[in-house]
Design a protein around this motif. Structure first.
Motif, mmCIF file in Angstrom:
data_model
loop_
_atom_site.group_PDB
_atom_site.id
_atom_site.type_symbol
_atom_site.label_atom_id
_atom_site.label_comp_id
_atom_site.label_asym_id
_atom_site.label_seq_id
_atom_site.Cartn_x
_atom_site.Cartn_y
_atom_site.Cartn_z
ATOM 1 N N LYS A 64 45.352 8.776 -7.577
ATOM 2 C CA LYS A 64 45.138 7.533 -6.834
ATOM 3 C C LYS A 64 45.996 7.487 -5.576
ATOM 4 O O LYS A 64 45.579 6.988 -4.532
ATOM 5 N N SER A 71 34.738 5.485 -17.690
ATOM 6 C CA SER A 71 35.874 4.863 -18.369
ATOM 7 C C SER A 71 35.461 4.536 -19.793
ATOM 8 O O SER A 71 34.274 4.532 -20.116
ATOM 9 N N GLN A 85 43.921 6.764 -12.937
ATOM 10 C CA GLN A 85 42.795 6.732 -12.001
ATOM 11 C C GLN A 85 42.884 7.925 -11.057
ATOM 12 O O GLN A 85 43.867 8.098 -10.355
ATOM 13 N N THR A 96 40.590 2.061 -17.351
ATOM 14 C CA THR A 96 40.827 2.789 -16.095
ATOM 15 C C THR A 96 39.805 3.911 -15.976
ATOM 16 O O THR A 96 39.535 4.623 -16.933
ATOM 17 N N ARG A 97 39.241 4.071 -14.781
ATOM 18 C CA ARG A 97 38.161 5.047 -14.640
ATOM 19 C C ARG A 97 38.621 6.317 -13.910
ATOM 20 O O ARG A 97 39.579 6.317 -13.148
ATOM 21 N N THR A 98 37.904 7.389 -14.207
ATOM 22 C CA THR A 98 38.080 8.601 -13.412
ATOM 23 C C THR A 98 36.725 8.908 -12.792
ATOM 24 O O THR A 98 35.683 8.478 -13.288
ATOM 25 N N LYS A 138 47.877 7.126 -21.393
ATOM 26 C CA LYS A 138 47.106 6.236 -20.523
ATOM 27 C C LYS A 138 46.247 7.049 -19.579
ATOM 28 O O LYS A 138 46.679 8.076 -19.065
ATOM 29 N N GLN A 166 39.428 11.111 -22.533
ATOM 30 C CA GLN A 166 40.021 9.778 -22.352
ATOM 31 C C GLN A 166 40.344 9.141 -23.699
ATOM 32 O O GLN A 166 41.410 8.539 -23.869
#
Lengths: 473, 94
Positions: free
Chosen positions: A258, A193, A240, A204-206, A237, A228
């Protein structure tokens, strides 16, 4: 705006036990498909898992090497998901009672990476996609893994790579895994993130999956960080999700969002009993842990006076470090040994793997014998090199090549005599020197070296030669 | 209480297709199953430090290789086989 990267790692390490985690099938890599299997590891109904004692021991060793607390009470759980690589439709793993918790790794920049937990689990089978079909090989199914989960403490790709190299080296040192990325015995998922510099909240993380080399991890993380940042800068944005890195195109692409996040419905594995580890057991296992690479490195630099670069190269391969230490027994200096290993012996290997295996025909005792002759001045450096070459080739000892004559050494008197001879038989060179050609001395030294079969001390020979020439005039 | 959504979600996770007619019947079944399982909550556990199976702990197998089954035996129950592999059918089943 300036951004800071925040990353956390989940690293899977395949343990090098002889057998799988819940059955006696071999863990050997490769083999014809579905030949390292039995009813337990292909999940046939009515079979029961039997936990491999060594898996627990290896995992605790890994935990201790990474400064973890070892849980007194631990247990196995079922993680449910339906996918063809997992024949039982659940993976036996650990949920709320992992074997090890709260460890750390210290990086060279002074930052400390927290380790949340280490748990044991079984590997899944391998899906092979070819010609539009999906084939399954369960040889890998049931191979023991430890999953090392870090805190979101990484702030750069360099830190990630250093941490992984540290894990790899440490696991190899304690002998619990060979950590070969190309064979998948070390794999990692990175949670990435970004956030504005100074911000306390996480972005917000991936999660990036499917990375099988340090280069790919580096590329994938760099790509994902930029993606990102670009997304946020353009008013978008980050969502996730789980992303896959495609190494042919060098980009990460969405695998699942998600909303498709797994709902694993963990529950206790009823077929396996509690793992209880008291302090006594932890102390027993502690004794099995050898000196770790970073401690060795410190010692090589401090006690042996080696440069950081040389020391790093020696500790990088456990077998090399062991060979080095055994070879320098009772020697005053380890410089000669380090030099011979790093220049001469390493030049015989082409790959990292060969260095890792370090299969040579010279025993540490034979090396030690050679080094002692060198240190005592009985042979000179160039002779030592030539002898070692021959030893590596034939597996014989130094004394098999060096004659009595060679080992007798050369007294100053004898050396002086040879120098006199050198000047007498090369009057031209002597004259050239007197005419101001300094280099002419070199050919005279060459004569001396040849005559003494390399036993002469070149500096001393040079001094004598010059004295002789000058005294004649 | 199990909601209709929870039931459908569970079916999805288990890769089961259920028809609308089945939902009510399955909801009732599920209710009974949960009631049955819930009996365990009435057991007194105040004196137990950590639950274990039959008070057993540290039951292990030694790390000694035993013979695996032949490829032929392993693949015996497979619907489709190719080059020694299990092959997935069109529905993603082994």
């Amino acid at each position: 705006m300036k951004y800071e990267v925040v990353m956390g790692l989940e690293t899977h390490v395949e343990l090098s036990t002889k057998t799988k985690i819940f059955c006696g099938c071999t863990t050997e890599f490769g083999g014809d498909p579905n030949t390292h299997c039995c009813p337990i590891c292909i999940g046939l109904p009515g079979t029961m898992p039997k936990l491999n004692r060594e898996v627990v021991k290896y995992a605790i060793m890994a935990g201790l090497a990474l400064n973890c607390d070892i849980s007194k009470i631990s247990k196995m759980d079922r993680k449910n998901y339906v996918y063809p690589d997992l024949p039982k439709a659940y993976q036996i793993s650990q949920y709320d009672r992992p074997l090890c918790e709260r460890g750390h790794v210290d990086l060279s920049n002074g930052r400390r990476i927290g380790i949340t937990r280490i748990h044991i689990e079984e590997d899944a089978g391998k899906l092979v996609h070819q010609r539009g079909k999906t084939l399954i090989d369960y040889n890998r199914g049931g191979v023991p893994l430890i999953e090392i989960v870090s805190e979101p403490d990484f702030r750069s790709v360099e830190e990630v790579v250093e941490y992984l190299e540290y894990l790899q080296l440490t696991m190899r040192y304690i002998g619990v895994s060979d950590c070969k990325m190309q064979e998948g015995s070390l794999r990692c998922d990175v949670n990435v993130s970004v956030r504005p510099v100074g911000s306390e909240d996480f972005g917000t993380r991936t999660e990036i999956k499917n990375m099988n080399s340090f280069t790919n991890i580096s590329k994938a993380v760099k790509y994902e960080v930029q993606r990102q940042i670009d997304l946020i800068e353009s008013g978008g944005k980050v969502v996730q999700e789980t992303r896959r890195f495609d190494d042919s195109s060098g980009v990460t692409e969405s695998m699942r969002g998600k909303e498709d996040a797994h709902d694993y419905r963990y529950f206790r594995e009823p077929d396996l009993v509690t793992i209880f580890t008291d302090e006594e057991r932890v102390d027993q296992i502690k004794k099995l842990i050898p000196e770790l690479a970073h401690k060795k490195l410190e010692r090589y630099i401090k006690n042996y006076g080696l440069s950081e670069i040389d020391a790093k190269l020696l500790v990088k391969y456990k077998r090399v470090a062991d060979f080095f230490e055994e070879s320098i027994k009772d020697l005053k200096s380890c410089r000669n040994c380090a030099n011979l290993i790093l220049s001469l012996i390493f030049s015989k290997f082409e790959t990292e793997e060969q260095k890792e295996k370090f299969e040579i025909k010279v025993s540490p005792e034979a090396m030690n014998e050679l080094l002692k002759l060198l240190e005592a001045g009985k042979i000179r450096n160039n002779v030592a090199k030539k002898t070692l070459e021959e030893m590596l080739e034939s597996g014989k000892r130094a004394t098999d090549f060096l004659s009595e004559e060679d080992l007798k050494g050369l007294s100053e008197q004898e050396l002086k005599a040879v120098c006199v001879e050198a000047v007498r038989s090369n009057p031209n060179a002597a004259r050239d020197y007197l005419d101001g050609k300094q280099k002419a001395v070199k050919s005279l030294i060459g004569f001396v070296m040849k005559k003494t079969r390399g036993k002469a001390n070149a500096q001393l020979a040079e001094k004598f030669i010059i004295d002789i020439i000058n005294s004649k005039n | 209480m199990v909601s209709k959504e929870e039931l459908i979600n569970l079916a999805t996770l288990a890769k089961l297709e259920i028809s609308d007619q089945d939902v009510d019947k399955l909801l009732a079944d599920m209710e009974k199953i949960i009631d049955f399982a819930n009996q365990i909550n009435s057991a007194s556990v105040s004196e137990v430090e950590f639950d274990s199976v039959n008070n057993l702990q540290n039951v292990y197998r030694e790390d000694v290789v035993s013979r695996s089954y032949s490829q032929e035996d392993i693949l015996k129950n497979a619907k489709t086989v190719e080059d020694g592999f299990f092959r997935l059918d069109n529905r993603g089943q082994v």
